[in-house]
Design an enzyme around this catalytic site. Structure first.
Site, PDB file in Angstrom:
ATOM      1  N   GLY A 183      -3.279  -0.594   1.632  1.00 42.94           N
ATOM      2  CA  GLY A 183      -2.392   0.017   2.617  1.00 42.94           C
ATOM      3  C   GLY A 183      -1.657   1.188   1.989  1.00 42.94           C
ATOM      4  O   GLY A 183      -1.639   1.351   0.766  1.00 42.94           O
ATOM      5  N   SER A 184      -1.053   2.015   2.843  1.00 41.94           N
ATOM      6  CA  SER A 184      -0.311   3.172   2.324  1.00 41.94           C
ATOM      7  C   SER A 184       0.784   3.556   3.306  1.00 41.94           C
ATOM      8  O   SER A 184       0.718   3.245   4.506  1.00 41.94           O
ATOM      9  CB  SER A 184      -1.246   4.367   2.100  1.00 41.94           C
ATOM     10  N   GLY A 185       1.804   4.217   2.770  1.00 44.48           N
ATOM     11  CA  GLY A 185       2.927   4.682   3.576  1.00 44.48           C
ATOM     12  C   GLY A 185       3.376   6.044   3.106  1.00 44.48           C
ATOM     13  O   GLY A 185       2.640   6.739   2.386  1.00 44.48           O
ATOM     14  N   VAL A 217      -0.460   0.688  -1.605  1.00 43.54           N
ATOM     15  CA  VAL A 217      -0.730  -0.663  -2.090  1.00 43.54           C
ATOM     16  C   VAL A 217      -2.217  -0.762  -2.427  1.00 43.54           C
ATOM     17  O   VAL A 217      -3.072  -0.489  -1.581  1.00 43.54           O
ATOM     18  CB  VAL A 217      -0.354  -1.729  -1.046  1.00 43.54           C
ATOM     19  N   LYS A 235       2.012  -2.452  -5.387  1.00 37.96           N
ATOM     20  CA  LYS A 235       2.632  -1.375  -4.608  1.00 37.96           C
ATOM     21  C   LYS A 235       3.053  -0.280  -5.577  1.00 37.96           C
ATOM     22  O   LYS A 235       3.875  -0.516  -6.467  1.00 37.96           O
ATOM     23  CB  LYS A 235       3.833  -1.907  -3.827  1.00 37.96           C
ATOM     24  N   ASP A 252      13.063  -4.086   9.058  1.00 41.81           N
ATOM     25  CA  ASP A 252      11.799  -3.482   9.519  1.00 41.81           C
ATOM     26  C   ASP A 252      10.795  -4.581   9.886  1.00 41.81           C
ATOM     27  O   ASP A 252       9.637  -4.551   9.467  1.00 41.81           O
ATOM     28  CB  ASP A 252      11.217  -2.563   8.438  1.00 41.81           C
TER      29      ASP A 252
END
Length: 410
Positions: free
Chosen positions: A149-151, A156, A171, A267
């Site tokens: 995953g990414s933000g 991650v 992360k 969140d």
């Protein structure tokens, strides 16, 4: 008499208070008044000293010449263009005095500074990276593989320990993206909170590792499937009621654990819940999490638009625990109906709906009134009337023929 007048003038001039300009003006007026008095006395003296006509012409002429010279000398002293003619040289003395006074003030201040102790370096914060990060491990111990995953600020990746072959979710925060103190403090706070908590339904942090280019959070590896993707795989994107309530109750218990520690997630959403094969869920992503006592409030605008509470949107002071409850209500509504209770054509329209509109559900999708009671309790716009986390988990709907995995606190 002329000498006596000169002496008097000099004494009056020397006696002037040069420290105060107003005093100079006042005393100048006094001096001028004295001069006028002296002139009057001189006139009287001249009248009293006039010689009789019997004096010879030579003596009378000499006396008149002396009188004229004496009068001329006085006129030169008092008939000047400005009234301060008698104060010649005072300005220079004032300037010298002010310079001396400034020098004395500077020296006095310097003496005070010299006596002050040197400032001490502030003690290291409890959130110092060298205290939060593991000093024995290096990222070279792990082999980084696929991206999980990414933000905006982190990615991650699957990491495999080169020795034990254990899998971890790592992360990775690149330092170049943490370009201000606020972003860095958020990462430190996330590490600090994760190090404090251990719960069956919350992701576990094993180590935090810092190197020259990044800050790395080595966490337990669950799977790459979030609750959002799991629901999307179901018909009509809706979960059966019993399964929905079982999963939701686990999330609520994780929030209960956090709130008891004065920690708020801020969140909560389907994407931040991971699914295990055993139908156990794990709450992840503590990037917005904060530790805040109940007697404190904040007005920080953060979270995901569909899950934001009215008080966050309005930016009014509130305790973030109440916003977590609101997000739980959105989550439960989304799980049981397949839709968000508030919709908008854009974020601005969505925020208006959240603040002004009542909760709406599709009438074609029949919802258990007991479930709807929980949703309405969580989505109460008035913070004072909104349910607490204890009211949520103690509602009877979660304790009727529903399989709830036991929650283990380590």
């Amino acid at each position: 008499m002329q000498r006596q007048f000169d002496i008097t003038l000099e004494l009056k001039t020397d006696a002037i208070n040069i420290y105060d300009l107003n005093s100079i003006k006042l005393q100048a007026d006094v001096i001028l008044k004295n001069i006028e008095n002296q002139i009057n006395k001189c006139s009287q003296w001249k009248s009293s000293k006039e010689q009789p006509l019997s004096l010879n012409t030579t003596q009378n002429t000499r006396i008149q010449q002396q009188d004229r010279q004496w009068s001329t000398s006085i006129n030169k002293k008092i008939q000047q263009p400005r009234p301060f003619s008698a104060l010649s040289g005072v300005g220079t003395r004032i300037k010298r005095f002010e310079d001396a006074k400034d020098k004395q003030k500077i020296e006095s201040q310097q003496q005070i500074i010299d006596k002050c102790p040197l400032p001490q370096k502030p003690p290291k914060s409890a959130l110092a990276l060298n205290q939060l990060c593991n000093q024995e491990l290096i990222m070279g111990n792990f082999k980084l593989e696929t991206i999980l995953g990414s933000g905006s600020f982190a990615m991650v990746r699957l990491g495999i320990d080169k020795n034990s072959k254990e899998k971890y979710a790592i992360k990775i925060y690149e330092k170049i993206k943490l370009n201000d103190s606020q972003k860095m403090n958020n990462v430190k706070r996330e590490i600090s909170i994760l190090k404090r908590i251990e719960h069956q339904n919350i992701i576990k942090l094993y180590w935090a590792i810092e190197d020259k280019k990044s800050i790395n959070l080595v966490m337990e590896y669950i799977s790459s499937q979030s609750l959002a993707s799991y629901i999307k795989s179901k018909p009509n994107r809706i979960l059966p009621e019993k399964e929905c309530l079982s999963l939701f109750y686990q999330i609520a218990m994780a929030i209960k654990y956090l709130h008891d520690l004065n920690i708020c997630h801020r969140d909560i959403k389907l994407d931040n819940v991971l699914m295990m094969k055993t139908n156990v869920v794990k709450l992840i992503d503590f990037g917005f999490a904060i530790c805040m006592p109940l007697n404190q409030k904040t007005n920080v605008f953060c979270g995901t638009p569909h899950y934001m509470s009215p008080e966050i949107i309005a930016k009014v002071p509130h305790h973030p625990a109440s916003s977590d409850i609101w997000s739980l209500g959105i989550l439960l509504s989304r799980m049981i109906t397949g839709e968000y209770p508030f919709k908008g054509q854009n974020d601005k329209d969505l925020y208006r709906q959240i603040q002004c509109q009542k909760v709406k559900t599709n009438q074609d999708k029949k919802i258990n009134e007991n479930v709807m009671r929980v949703i309405n309790g969580c989505l109460e716009k008035n913070v004072q009337n909104r349910w607490s986390i204890d009211q949520v988990i103690n509602d009877p709907v979660f304790h009727k023929d529903i399989l709830i995995p036991s929650v283990k606190v380590f």
